[in-house]
Design an enzyme around this catalytic site. Sequence first.
Site, PDB file in Angstrom:
ATOM      1  N   LYS A 197       0.855  -1.185   0.000  1.00 37.47           N
ATOM      2  CA  LYS A 197       0.000   0.000   0.000  1.00 37.47           C
ATOM      3  C   LYS A 197       0.887   1.230   0.000  1.00 37.47           C
ATOM      4  O   LYS A 197       1.702   1.427   0.907  1.00 37.47           O
ATOM      5  CB  LYS A 197      -0.908  -0.013   1.228  1.00 37.47           C
ATOM      6  CG  LYS A 197      -1.804   1.216   1.316  1.00 37.47           C
ATOM      7  CD  LYS A 197      -2.824   1.082   2.424  1.00 37.47           C
ATOM      8  CE  LYS A 197      -3.668   2.339   2.532  1.00 37.47           C
ATOM      9  NZ  LYS A 197      -4.666   2.244   3.597  1.00 37.47           N
ATOM     10  N   LYS A 249      -2.305  -1.507  -3.803  1.00 37.45           N
ATOM     11  CA  LYS A 249      -3.167  -0.334  -3.747  1.00 37.45           C
ATOM     12  C   LYS A 249      -2.332   0.925  -3.822  1.00 37.45           C
ATOM     13  O   LYS A 249      -1.322   0.987  -3.112  1.00 37.45           O
ATOM     14  CB  LYS A 249      -3.927  -0.374  -2.422  1.00 37.45           C
ATOM     15  CG  LYS A 249      -4.806   0.807  -2.145  1.00 37.45           C
ATOM     16  CD  LYS A 249      -5.380   0.654  -0.765  1.00 37.45           C
ATOM     17  CE  LYS A 249      -6.226   1.859  -0.458  1.00 37.45           C
ATOM     18  NZ  LYS A 249      -6.762   1.832   0.877  1.00 37.45           N
TER      19      LYS A 249
HETATM   20  C1  PBG Z   1      -7.122   3.344   5.554  1.00 33.79           C
HETATM   21  C2  PBG Z   1      -7.612   3.316   4.143  1.00 33.79           C
HETATM   22  C3  PBG Z   1      -7.515   4.330   3.183  1.00 33.79           C
HETATM   23  C4  PBG Z   1      -8.121   3.849   2.034  1.00 33.79           C
HETATM   24  C5  PBG Z   1      -8.599   2.580   2.316  1.00 33.79           C
HETATM   25  N1  PBG Z   1      -8.244   2.261   3.615  1.00 33.79           N
HETATM   26  C6  PBG Z   1      -6.986   5.706   3.297  1.00 33.79           C
HETATM   27  C7  PBG Z   1      -5.563   5.917   3.576  1.00 33.79           C
HETATM   28  O1  PBG Z   1      -4.755   5.002   3.675  1.00 33.79           O
HETATM   29  O2  PBG Z   1      -5.230   7.081   3.744  1.00 33.79           O
HETATM   30  C8  PBG Z   1      -8.260   4.588   0.747  1.00 33.79           C
HETATM   31  C9  PBG Z   1      -9.294   4.056  -0.182  1.00 33.79           C
HETATM   32  C10 PBG Z   1      -9.629   4.976  -1.295  1.00 33.79           C
HETATM   33  O3  PBG Z   1      -8.968   6.020  -1.511  1.00 33.79           O
HETATM   34  O4  PBG Z   1     -10.580   4.665  -2.021  1.00 33.79           O
HETATM   35  N2  PBG Z   1      -8.088   2.808   6.427  1.00 33.79           N
END
Ligand code: PBG
Length: 334
Positions: A197, A249
């Site tokens: 991520k 992601k």
């Molecule tokens: C954190 C989380 C995020 C997203 C999913 N889980 C935000 C981040 O890491 O700042 C982003 C998902 C999206 O942008 O659609 N719980």
Amino acid sequence: MEVLAQRPRRLRQTPALRALVAQTRLHPADLVLPVFVREGVSEAQPIGSMPGVVQHGLDSLVAVAREAVTAGLGGLMIFGVPATRDESGSGADDPDGILNVALRRVREAVGDDLVVMADLCLDEFTDHGHCGVLDSQGRVDNDRTLVRYASMALAQAAAGAQVVGLSGMMDGQVGHVREALDRGGFTDTIILAYAAKYASGFYGPFREAVESTLQGDRSTYQQDPANTTESLREVALDLDQGADIVMVKPALPYLDILSQVAQMSPVPVAAYQVSGEYAQIEAAAAHGWIDRERVMMESLISIKRAGAQIILTYYALEAARLLAPNPQPPTPSP
Ligand code: PBG
């Protein structure tokens, strides 16, 4: 007439021929719909930066879960938006916290007809908006956060989550949560690890969706967009700690990472088409600059082609409907 031994265009002549030789196909069961449920609202609330996406109340969430079953989706990933937040994110593992209440309601409604997934992270529940708890100097404390994640996993599993999606990027989170689940008797609860991520600007609209209070960024725990081998290391660590599914992601800007992870992973690989990817398509389409449906489907097939077996996308329901074969009455033969 030129004599050409190779005429690749031969296979592109008709829609039927192109369908015959298509190497990648999308299916509704590949798709997982991320949904937001907000505490204390009776009606769905629009999200400005994600046109068409809403913050659900409990009733509209259950309704969308039923639609997901009808559409044949693979699953639903639920994010909670609590009314109050605190330092340790206590709403996250409270059985009466919005996410756990929502999980119970959805699971009661859909049973095993849909895979019910829960986001396992503290950012929606902490008043500072970070994915973990902070130490005395305001830094995210990895190991104390693991304790919170373990407690959250138990609450989510007890509420009916079949899959917990660990999205916090703490070191050791998969192993720690696996052990807690097993000790708690939840040996069948599946861990979807957000293994690779990235610290991404593409999460911008999501912050509005969950009303994030975050100041600063997540660069001390999420990955640097410049790196590749770090992803392979993160995936290997998560596999070693027992991840059942690994995820990359964002999706489209990271197809190279996705492709490499798909080649090395012995477990199913997922990708998350995040809020900013969605917002880009919506914004350009609203200007009439691109064909919305076409780009939507092209983005999804590209993510699948790169190696994702599972795609989390805000387009899941709409794409599933477009993919459904039109039931045609049989034509009587003469
Ligand atoms: C954190 C989380 C995020 C997203 C999913 N889980 C935000 C981040 O890491 O700042 C982003 C998902 C999206 O942008 O659609 N719980």
